[in-house]
Enzyme design. Structure first.
Site, PDB file in Angstrom:
ATOM      1  N   THR A   1      31.442 -57.515 -26.479  1.00 39.36           N
ATOM      2  CA  THR A   1      32.834 -57.798 -26.865  1.00 39.36           C
ATOM      3  C   THR A   1      33.710 -56.594 -26.511  1.00 39.36           C
ATOM      4  O   THR A   1      34.779 -56.741 -25.913  1.00 39.36           O
ATOM      5  CB  THR A   1      32.919 -58.088 -28.385  1.00 39.36           C
ATOM      6  OG1 THR A   1      32.109 -59.234 -28.663  1.00 39.36           O
ATOM      7  CG2 THR A   1      34.342 -58.355 -28.818  1.00 39.36           C
TER       8      THR A   1
ATOM      9  N   CYS B   1      29.455 -66.835 -32.094  1.00 39.79           N
ATOM     10  CA  CYS B   1      30.773 -66.233 -32.305  1.00 39.79           C
ATOM     11  C   CYS B   1      31.835 -67.287 -32.592  1.00 39.79           C
ATOM     12  O   CYS B   1      32.975 -66.958 -32.884  1.00 39.79           O
ATOM     13  CB  CYS B   1      31.181 -65.427 -31.090  1.00 39.79           C
ATOM     14  SG  CYS B   1      29.911 -64.270 -30.607  1.00 39.79           S
TER      15      CYS B   1
HETATM   16  N1  PMP Z   1      29.697 -62.534 -23.954  1.00 39.08           N
HETATM   17  C1  PMP Z   1      28.733 -63.471 -23.989  1.00 39.08           C
HETATM   18  C2  PMP Z   1      28.544 -64.359 -22.805  1.00 39.08           C
HETATM   19  C3  PMP Z   1      27.943 -63.606 -25.134  1.00 39.08           C
HETATM   20  O1  PMP Z   1      26.988 -64.547 -25.171  1.00 39.08           O
HETATM   21  C4  PMP Z   1      28.162 -62.742 -26.240  1.00 39.08           C
HETATM   22  C5  PMP Z   1      27.327 -62.857 -27.502  1.00 39.08           C
HETATM   23  N2  PMP Z   1      27.390 -64.109 -28.128  1.00 39.08           N
HETATM   24  C6  PMP Z   1      29.171 -61.782 -26.136  1.00 39.08           C
HETATM   25  C7  PMP Z   1      29.906 -61.704 -24.984  1.00 39.08           C
HETATM   26  C8  PMP Z   1      29.440 -60.821 -27.272  1.00 39.08           C
HETATM   27  O2  PMP Z   1      28.432 -59.856 -27.300  1.00 39.08           O
HETATM   28  P1  PMP Z   1      28.331 -58.757 -28.473  1.00 39.08           P
HETATM   29  O3  PMP Z   1      27.708 -59.453 -29.627  1.00 39.08           O
HETATM   30  O4  PMP Z   1      27.459 -57.684 -27.896  1.00 39.08           O
HETATM   31  O5  PMP Z   1      29.711 -58.263 -28.730  1.00 39.08           O
END
Ligand code: PMP
Length: 377
Positions: free
Chosen positions: A70, A321
């Protein structure tokens, strides 16, 4: 327990955790300190960064540590936007991005950037003609996810690069490669920037990477005192960085053999679930086998997931998310609200066993038959 939500996060590998613990105990210095303890920690970070560079076939100067994908996505999109706003304020993204990309785009719109969403073909690929049409002289960035987190659709980044650079040589290309690392082989030469998350590859939570080609200039989004880590200031997280290097090494070995095994499990699941009249399989010929997305059509996904939990089987709804919302990716490919509001995701790992899949399919049948007669969406 049967864990089938590996695309949401992975359990930390024993060896990676060992490294994390050892480094936490033995490398206590601040890598920014001038004394021996600082130098020892800094040397370890340099070694780990060199190893990651070798594994990803990039130079260590092109690696920026973040807290996760993110943050890497934020740094890439906002950093490029702020650095290039004199050239133009137009950005193109696909309709299969992670929600974090769309949130960043909403923010950039408040700063007067214009966002275009490139159309998809019926197989979920970026529509090349539409992409060509949308690239203008003021387009500064195209951001396309390498593998979609919900449906596993994989984009042809090499061809996308050729199109983008032909239409506008100075336009940069970013790819969210969070769901690609450890699943498919990657070529970072296809892009100028890429985001990664280490907790998706059996590493600890709290660390990610932004790859940034060394010729690309971006503006920091976090400001601090460190001159050396200008794009991510503060005390570098020595144990997380050492663990990241180990996690990437372990996750990127044996990719072909692991994929062949996962493909077999995938085919078994798809074959079985295709027998259910009211279940739709959200898969195109470009979906990678690690991610299976289905629509239950008559059952609320939350209800189904909690019912499976009774058997200690853990599945995902669209992405962790944005749980509980319409699946934007399934909507973008199929344009069907019911289909997009009833999705569940079954994500597989090389750790998944055939026995787990057999048990999963047995309990799936019981739960599905029970709920399908009880609940109408
Ligand atoms: N991009 C993609 C394609 C993801 O699958 C995710 C996690 N669900 C994220 C970004 C976010 O990753 P993080 O939890 O490391 O912030």
């Amino acid at each position: 327990m049967i864990y089938l939500d590996y695309s949401s996060t992975t359990p930390i590998s024993y060896d990676v955790l060992e490294s994390f613990n050892k480094v936490s105990k033995e490398y206590i210095g601040n890598p920014n300190s001038l004394h021996n303890l600082g130098i020892k920690a800094k040397d370890l970070i340099d070694t780990a960064t060199n190893q990651i560079g070798e594994l990803l076939n990039i130079s260590p100067q092109e690696i920026i540590y973040t807290s996760g994908a993110t943050e890497a996505n934020n740094l890439a999109l906002i950093g490029v936007a702020l650095a290039n706003q004199k050239k133009g304020k137009h950005i193109i993204v696909s309709k299969l991005e992670h929600p974090s990309i769309y949130k960043i785009c909403e923010y950039l719109e408040t700063l007067d950037f214009k966002i275009s969403y490139v159309d998809l073909t019926e197989d979920g690929l970026v529509d090349f003609d539409d992409l060509k049409k949308k690239i203008k002289s003021d387009t500064i960035l195209v951001s396309i996810c390498a593998v979609n987190s919900e449906t596993g659709v994989r984009q042809p980044l090499k061809m996308i690069r050729q199109i983008v650079k032909k239409e506008n040589k100075s336009c940069l290309i970013h790819s969210d490669m969070t769901q690609s690392l450890g699943k498919i082989s990657l070529n970072l030469k296809d892009v100028d920037l890429a985001s990664f998350s280490i907790h998706k590859v059996y590493g600890p939570k709290g660390i990610g990477i932004l790859y940034k080609n060394e010729n690309v200039k971006i503006i920091p989004i976090i400001h601090g005192s460190s001159k050396k880590n200008e794009l991510h200031p503060g005390t570098p997280a020595t144990p997380l960085i050492a663990a990241a290097s180990k996690a990437i090494r372990l996750a990127t070995q044996d990719l072909d053999r692991r994929e062949t095994f996962i493909k077999r499990l995938n085919e078994k699941i798809i074959k079985e679930l295709s027998n259910y009249k009211d279940i739709k399989i959200n898969k195109t010929k470009y979906s990678i086998p690690h991610i299976i997305n289905i629509s239950l059509m008559n059952i609320k996904p939350e209800t189904f997931i909690h019912a499976m939990e009774e058997y200690e089987i853990y599945l995902g709804t669209n992405t962790a998310c944005s749980s509980g919302e319409l699946s934007a990716s399934v909507m973008a490919i199929y344009n069907d609200k019911k289909r997009a509001s009833t999705t569940i995701r079954i994500s597989l790992s090389y750790l998944t066993t055939t026995d787990e899949i057999n048990q999963f399919l047995t309990h799936f049948k019981t739960v599905y038959n029970k709920l399908n007669t009880l609940i109408a969406v």
